[in-house]
Design a protein around this motif. Structure first.
Motif, PDB file in Angstrom:
ATOM      1  N   ASN A  23      57.937 -79.805  45.620  1.00 41.95           N
ATOM      2  CA  ASN A  23      57.941 -78.487  46.227  1.00 41.95           C
ATOM      3  C   ASN A  23      59.147 -78.260  47.119  1.00 41.95           C
ATOM      4  O   ASN A  23      59.640 -77.159  47.238  1.00 41.95           O
ATOM      5  CB  ASN A  23      56.666 -78.264  47.042  1.00 41.95           C
ATOM      6  CG  ASN A  23      55.483 -77.942  46.141  1.00 41.95           C
ATOM      7  OD1 ASN A  23      55.656 -77.675  44.965  1.00 41.95           O
ATOM      8  ND2 ASN A  23      54.288 -77.980  46.697  1.00 41.95           N
ATOM      9  N   ARG A  49      63.430 -73.640  51.087  1.00 39.98           N
ATOM     10  CA  ARG A  49      62.446 -72.869  50.321  1.00 39.98           C
ATOM     11  C   ARG A  49      61.546 -73.795  49.518  1.00 39.98           C
ATOM     12  O   ARG A  49      62.016 -74.708  48.844  1.00 39.98           O
ATOM     13  CB  ARG A  49      63.177 -71.911  49.389  1.00 39.98           C
ATOM     14  CG  ARG A  49      62.285 -70.912  48.683  1.00 39.98           C
ATOM     15  CD  ARG A  49      63.023 -70.198  47.560  1.00 39.98           C
ATOM     16  NE  ARG A  49      64.399 -69.876  47.892  1.00 39.98           N
ATOM     17  CZ  ARG A  49      65.317 -69.495  47.014  1.00 39.98           C
ATOM     18  NH1 ARG A  49      64.993 -69.402  45.719  1.00 39.98           N
ATOM     19  NH2 ARG A  49      66.541 -69.212  47.379  1.00 39.98           N
ATOM     20  N   GLN A  50      60.235 -73.548  49.581  1.00 38.97           N
ATOM     21  CA  GLN A  50      59.297 -74.372  48.831  1.00 38.97           C
ATOM     22  C   GLN A  50      57.956 -73.664  48.681  1.00 38.97           C
ATOM     23  O   GLN A  50      57.609 -72.783  49.477  1.00 38.97           O
ATOM     24  CB  GLN A  50      59.096 -75.725  49.515  1.00 38.97           C
ATOM     25  CG  GLN A  50      58.724 -75.631  50.980  1.00 38.97           C
ATOM     26  CD  GLN A  50      58.887 -76.959  51.693  1.00 38.97           C
ATOM     27  OE1 GLN A  50      58.036 -77.851  51.538  1.00 38.97           O
ATOM     28  NE2 GLN A  50      59.961 -77.108  52.457  1.00 38.97           N
ATOM     29  N   ILE A  51      57.220 -74.047  47.655  1.00 42.55           N
ATOM     30  CA  ILE A  51      55.873 -73.540  47.450  1.00 42.55           C
ATOM     31  C   ILE A  51      54.903 -74.500  48.128  1.00 42.55           C
ATOM     32  O   ILE A  51      54.986 -75.714  47.936  1.00 42.55           O
ATOM     33  CB  ILE A  51      55.539 -73.402  45.956  1.00 42.55           C
ATOM     34  CG1 ILE A  51      56.439 -72.336  45.312  1.00 42.55           C
ATOM     35  CG2 ILE A  51      54.070 -73.048  45.753  1.00 42.55           C
ATOM     36  CD1 ILE A  51      56.271 -72.199  43.818  1.00 42.55           C
ATOM     37  N   ASP A  98      50.659 -75.115  49.747  1.00 43.00           N
ATOM     38  CA  ASP A  98      49.264 -74.668  49.812  1.00 43.00           C
ATOM     39  C   ASP A  98      49.109 -73.785  51.044  1.00 43.00           C
ATOM     40  O   ASP A  98      49.635 -74.117  52.125  1.00 43.00           O
ATOM     41  CB  ASP A  98      48.316 -75.867  49.924  1.00 43.00           C
ATOM     42  CG  ASP A  98      48.322 -76.733  48.676  1.00 43.00           C
ATOM     43  OD1 ASP A  98      48.524 -76.184  47.576  1.00 43.00           O
ATOM     44  OD2 ASP A  98      48.152 -77.957  48.807  1.00 43.00           O
ATOM     45  N   HIS A 117      56.004 -67.018  55.340  1.00 43.24           N
ATOM     46  CA  HIS A 117      55.228 -67.260  54.123  1.00 43.24           C
ATOM     47  C   HIS A 117      55.061 -65.960  53.348  1.00 43.24           C
ATOM     48  O   HIS A 117      54.651 -64.943  53.921  1.00 43.24           O
ATOM     49  CB  HIS A 117      53.836 -67.799  54.454  1.00 43.24           C
ATOM     50  CG  HIS A 117      53.841 -69.183  55.032  1.00 43.24           C
ATOM     51  ND1 HIS A 117      53.882 -69.428  56.395  1.00 43.24           N
ATOM     52  CD2 HIS A 117      53.787 -70.397  54.426  1.00 43.24           C
ATOM     53  CE1 HIS A 117      53.865 -70.733  56.594  1.00 43.24           C
ATOM     54  NE2 HIS A 117      53.797 -71.349  55.428  1.00 43.24           N
ATOM     55  N   LEU A 136      51.167 -65.945  47.693  1.00 43.35           N
ATOM     56  CA  LEU A 136      51.128 -65.942  46.236  1.00 43.35           C
ATOM     57  C   LEU A 136      49.678 -66.033  45.762  1.00 43.35           C
ATOM     58  O   LEU A 136      48.753 -66.148  46.566  1.00 43.35           O
ATOM     59  CB  LEU A 136      51.939 -67.123  45.685  1.00 43.35           C
ATOM     60  CG  LEU A 136      53.390 -67.250  46.144  1.00 43.35           C
ATOM     61  CD1 LEU A 136      54.004 -68.539  45.585  1.00 43.35           C
ATOM     62  CD2 LEU A 136      54.211 -66.042  45.712  1.00 43.35           C
ATOM     63  N   LYS A 180      48.392 -70.296  47.245  1.00 42.97           N
ATOM     64  CA  LYS A 180      49.751 -70.788  47.451  1.00 42.97           C
ATOM     65  C   LYS A 180      50.580 -69.752  48.206  1.00 42.97           C
ATOM     66  O   LYS A 180      50.218 -68.581  48.308  1.00 42.97           O
ATOM     67  CB  LYS A 180      50.423 -71.086  46.106  1.00 42.97           C
ATOM     68  CG  LYS A 180      49.713 -72.126  45.247  1.00 42.97           C
ATOM     69  CD  LYS A 180      49.856 -73.524  45.825  1.00 42.97           C
ATOM     70  CE  LYS A 180      49.237 -74.567  44.890  1.00 42.97           C
ATOM     71  NZ  LYS A 180      49.384 -75.939  45.434  1.00 42.97           N
ATOM     72  N   MET A 195      55.031 -68.939  49.056  1.00 44.25           N
ATOM     73  CA  MET A 195      56.428 -69.338  49.081  1.00 44.25           C
ATOM     74  C   MET A 195      56.827 -69.390  50.546  1.00 44.25           C
ATOM     75  O   MET A 195      56.658 -68.411  51.275  1.00 44.25           O
ATOM     76  CB  MET A 195      57.296 -68.324  48.333  1.00 44.25           C
ATOM     77  CG  MET A 195      58.762 -68.737  48.244  1.00 44.25           C
ATOM     78  SD  MET A 195      59.022 -70.128  47.122  1.00 44.25           S
ATOM     79  CE  MET A 195      58.882 -69.266  45.538  1.00 44.25           C
ATOM     80  N   ARG A 196      57.311 -70.529  50.983  1.00 44.93           N
ATOM     81  CA  ARG A 196      57.661 -70.706  52.387  1.00 44.93           C
ATOM     82  C   ARG A 196      59.181 -70.793  52.554  1.00 44.93           C
ATOM     83  O   ARG A 196      59.855 -71.492  51.818  1.00 44.93           O
ATOM     84  CB  ARG A 196      57.017 -71.968  52.955  1.00 44.93           C
ATOM     85  CG  ARG A 196      57.097 -72.061  54.482  1.00 44.93           C
ATOM     86  CD  ARG A 196      56.409 -73.310  54.981  1.00 44.93           C
ATOM     87  NE  ARG A 196      57.242 -74.500  54.806  1.00 44.93           N
ATOM     88  CZ  ARG A 196      56.813 -75.742  55.015  1.00 44.93           C
ATOM     89  NH1 ARG A 196      55.551 -75.956  55.363  1.00 44.93           N
ATOM     90  NH2 ARG A 196      57.626 -76.768  54.842  1.00 44.93           N
ATOM     91  N   ARG A 223      61.201 -60.417  45.418  1.00 41.91           N
ATOM     92  CA  ARG A 223      59.764 -60.612  45.253  1.00 41.91           C
ATOM     93  C   ARG A 223      58.922 -59.568  45.981  1.00 41.91           C
ATOM     94  O   ARG A 223      57.744 -59.392  45.653  1.00 41.91           O
ATOM     95  CB  ARG A 223      59.366 -61.998  45.782  1.00 41.91           C
ATOM     96  CG  ARG A 223      59.976 -63.170  45.023  1.00 41.91           C
ATOM     97  CD  ARG A 223      59.634 -64.486  45.707  1.00 41.91           C
ATOM     98  NE  ARG A 223      60.288 -65.622  45.068  1.00 41.91           N
ATOM     99  CZ  ARG A 223      59.808 -66.312  44.031  1.00 41.91           C
ATOM    100  NH1 ARG A 223      58.629 -65.978  43.534  1.00 41.91           N
ATOM    101  NH2 ARG A 223      60.484 -67.315  43.515  1.00 41.91           N
TER     102      ARG A 223
END
Length: 204
Positions: free
Chosen positions: A24, A56-58, A60, A80, A83, A87, A89-90, A194
Motif C-alpha cells: 500500500n 499516497r497509499q490505500i 483500511d 483521507h 473509497l 478503504k 486513499m490517504r 477523483r
C-alpha cells in the motif's frame, strides 16, 4: 521432514504478509516521477526524503461517511478520500501553523488546474512584499497553490480555504500554511481527478 515443510510454508506466508503490508505504501511510488502537465514540466519528488506515512497509499478506514467524502486529520497530517469497501486513499498533508488553524465541514465548490494565487488582504498586511500579487500571481511551478486547487465553500459562501498543491514537497507533515491544506503536486493532481464539485469535506 514435516517440520521442515511447515517451516518453509510459514516463512513463505510471512514474506507474503510483509509484502502485503508494504504494498500500500509503495504501489504509487512511480506517481511521484516528473511529468509534463498543463504545459509545465512538473519536477519529480525525491521520495526517499518523504516519510513513508506521508506517501499516497490505500488504507483500511472505518467511517460512516459515504465514498467520495474527504476527511482531513490535521493532527496526524493526513487527508483521507473515502473509497468503497472500508478503504480510503490517504495523502500526506501540510496544515495551518499555530494561530491559522481551521476546522469544520464544507464542500468542494469548484476546482482549478494551475490556479492563480491571490493573497488575501490580511496576508498582504502581514507581509507587505506580497502586495505586488494583489491582482493575482500567475500560475506556474513556483505558485503557492501548485498544480491544482479545490475551493471550499460553506453555506453557499467561499470559506477562503483551499485544498491545493505545493512546490514545497518537504513541508508535508508540518504545520506551515496560513490555514489551507497543502499536498504534494502529484498528490493534488490525483485527488483532483477523483473528487467532484459538491463533495463533502470534513476538517478536524
Amino acid at each position: 521432514m514435516r517440520g521442515r515443510v511447515f517451516f518453509i510454508a510459514a516463512a513463505v506466508a510471512a514474506m507474503a504478509i510483509v509484502s502485503g503490508c508494504t504494498t500500500n505504501s509503495t504501489q504509487f511510488a512511480s506517481a511521484y516521477k516528473g511529468r509534463s502537465d498543463g504545459g509545465y514540466a512538473l519536477p519529480s519528488i525525491p521520495l526517499a526524503k518523504v516519510e513513508r506515512q506521508y506517501r499516497r497509499q490505500i488504507v483500511d478506514y472505518a467511517t460512516k461517511e459515504k465514498p467520495g467524502t474527504i476527511i482531513v486529520d490535521t493532527d496526524a497530517k493526513f487527508l483521507h478520500l473515502v473509497l468503497e469497501g472500508g478503504k480510503a486513499m490517504r495523502y500526506g498533508i501540510g496544515v495551518g501553523r499555530e494561530g491559522f488553524e481551521w476546522s469544520g465541514v464544507a464542500k468542494v465548490g469548484w476546482k482549478r488546474e494551475w490556479p492563480t494565487w491571490t493573497p488575501p488582504a490580511a496576508m498582504i498586511k502581514r507581509q507587505p512584499e506580497l502586495a505586488k500579487y494583489r491582482g493575482g500571481m500567475k500560475p506556474g511551478l513556483t505558485n503557492p497553490l501548485g498544480a491544482r486547487a479545490l475551493y471550499l465553500m460553506r453555506n453557499g459562501r467561499d470559506t477562503g480555504y483551499r485544498l491545493h498543491g505545493t512546490p514545497e514537497w518537504w513541508s508535508i507533515g508540518g504545520a506551515v500554511s496560513s490555514g489551507c491544506i497543502r499536498l504534494m503536486n502529484q498528490d493534488i493532481i490525483d485527488l483532483y481527478e477523483r473528487v467532484q464539485p459538491g463533495a463533502k469535506v470534513i476538517v478536524s
